[in-house]
Design a protein around this motif. Structure first.
Motif, PDB file in Angstrom:
ATOM      1  N   HIS A  80       0.836  -1.207   0.000  1.00 27.26           N
ATOM      2  CA  HIS A  80       0.000   0.000   0.000  1.00 27.26           C
ATOM      3  C   HIS A  80       0.869   1.255   0.000  1.00 27.26           C
ATOM      4  N   GLU A  81       1.948   1.237   0.784  1.00 24.16           N
ATOM      5  CA  GLU A  81       2.861   2.389   0.835  1.00 24.16           C
ATOM      6  C   GLU A  81       3.587   2.571  -0.497  1.00 24.16           C
ATOM      7  N   VAL A  82       3.986   1.457  -1.107  1.00 27.92           N
ATOM      8  CA  VAL A  82       4.675   1.520  -2.407  1.00 27.92           C
ATOM      9  C   VAL A  82       3.772   2.142  -3.461  1.00 27.92           C
ATOM     10  N   LEU A  83       2.540   1.656  -3.555  1.00 26.19           N
ATOM     11  CA  LEU A  83       1.615   2.151  -4.576  1.00 26.19           C
ATOM     12  C   LEU A  83       1.236   3.608  -4.318  1.00 26.19           C
ATOM     13  N   GLY A  84       1.043   3.955  -3.038  1.00 29.97           N
ATOM     14  CA  GLY A  84       0.711   5.339  -2.695  1.00 29.97           C
ATOM     15  C   GLY A  84       1.840   6.293  -3.055  1.00 29.97           C
ATOM     16  N   TYR A  85       3.072   5.870  -2.760  1.00 29.46           N
ATOM     17  CA  TYR A  85       4.245   6.685  -3.096  1.00 29.46           C
ATOM     18  C   TYR A  85       4.354   6.893  -4.603  1.00 29.46           C
ATOM     19  N   LEU A  86       4.188   5.815  -5.374  1.00 26.37           N
ATOM     20  CA  LEU A  86       4.321   5.925  -6.822  1.00 26.37           C
ATOM     21  C   LEU A  86       3.217   6.785  -7.423  1.00 26.37           C
ATOM     22  N   GLU A  87       1.996   6.615  -6.950  1.00 27.04           N
ATOM     23  CA  GLU A  87       0.903   7.428  -7.497  1.00 27.04           C
ATOM     24  C   GLU A  87       1.149   8.911  -7.214  1.00 27.04           C
TER      25      GLU A  87
END
Length: 314
Positions: A80-87
């Protein structure tokens, strides 16, 4: 998260590396070599393939897409943190999609426009052969039974719908009629659904005066399901507590007609279907109004749409 995983994976790794301080790398054809962001080295052995939009680290034997790369760099992060950071990075740094992905998106848009044109041509040809005999209050017992089978409150359906009788190619038909903003109507019975007249969105103001918030639905049965839940199922976990104006797309192809209507609202609640076409429509609305739009489809995420949810929960 507003972007899909496939969209995030399709962002150019080369562009991401450049925007995050790794430089332009050493370009050799379709491959770009860097010193690895995963470990310390002096001789570049980390390669990004710009055609396939993949990376590989010769020193560790690991590789993958952009999501995998950020996971490796930040091993303590959750997905979730990875996807949030990338978005967040994609939006703030205006990261580019890989060229192949952009070409595919363009081709899909051309296909969508072509199909929309063909649907309009087909609908116009049907309308030329359709004669509306009468539009009356909704009372037909067979239509009433169909509405009740869908677990819709019939009194609510009567409030927002009409009954249309029409002729098509010499045969007589009747259906539930749901009017749109240009005088056309969605006509539906147990056996068929079609549009009579010009296709467009529908706008409903239940409180008679405009509200500060609105709800958006793909079809009128979803809107009727929403109103039924609001009236008959307190604490249903789906409907919002605020008073809202209601908009029905009458098909995801009409989303661009809807956008100008949404300017005046403080909050836009999107209750669209849980399929790819409706998710794309929700993203289009969110892109136009990023600080106002709320994707509410998670409230019925195990169901295709609101009416399916109502059928299960009633």
């Amino acid at each position: 998260m507003n972007m899909t995983i496939e969209e995030i994976k399709s962002v150019s790794i080369y562009n991401w590396m450049k925007e995050n301080g790794y430089g332009a790398g050493s370009i050799k054809g379709k491959n770009v070599f860097y010193c690895s962001p995963l470990r310390s080295e002096k001789t570049p052995s980390f390669v990004v393939n710009t055609k396939d939009n993949l990376w590989y680290d010769f020193g560790t034997g690991k590789g993958g897409n952009l999501i995998n790369l950020v996971e490796q760099i930040n091993s303590a992060w959750t997905m979730h943190e990875v996807l949030g950071y990338l978005e967040k990075q994609i939006k703030e740094k205006r990261l580019q999609f890989n060229e192949d992905f952009n070409a595919r998106i363009l081709e899909e848009e051309k296909k969508r426009q072509w199909l929309t044109g063909k649907r309009i041509e087909y609908q116009e040809s049907k309308n030329q052969e359709t004669i509306v005999d009468k539009v009356i209050p909704l009372t037909h017992p067979i239509l009433r039974d169909y509405i009740i089978q869908r677990h819709i409150d019939f009194a609510i359906a009567q409030k927002y719908c009409k009954e249309v009788h029409y002729s098509f190619r010499g045969r007589q038909y009747y259906a539930i009629a749901f009017m749109n903003v240009v005088g056309g109507m969605e006509a539906r019975n147990k056996l068929s659904k079609r549009c009579i007249g010009k296709k467009s969105i529908s706008a409903i103001y239940p409180n008679e005066v405009p509200q500060k918030e609105c709800c958006i639905f793909e079809g009128f049965f979803d809107m009727l399901a929403y109103m039924t839940m609001s009236a008959r199922m307190p604490g249903n976990g789906v409907t919002v507590v605020e008073s809202c104006d209601l908009f029905v797309l009458n098909g995801v192809g009409e989303v661009r007609l809807l956008l100008p209507y949404l300017k005046r609202y403080d909050s836009i609640h999107c209750f669209l279907d849980n399929d790819e076409a409706d998710r794309t429509a929700t993203k289009e609305i969110t892109k136009a109004y990023p600080n106002k739009s709320i994707d509410e489809s998670y409230r019925y995420q195990c169901y295709n749409d609101l009416n399916d949810f109502l059928l299960e929960k009633k």
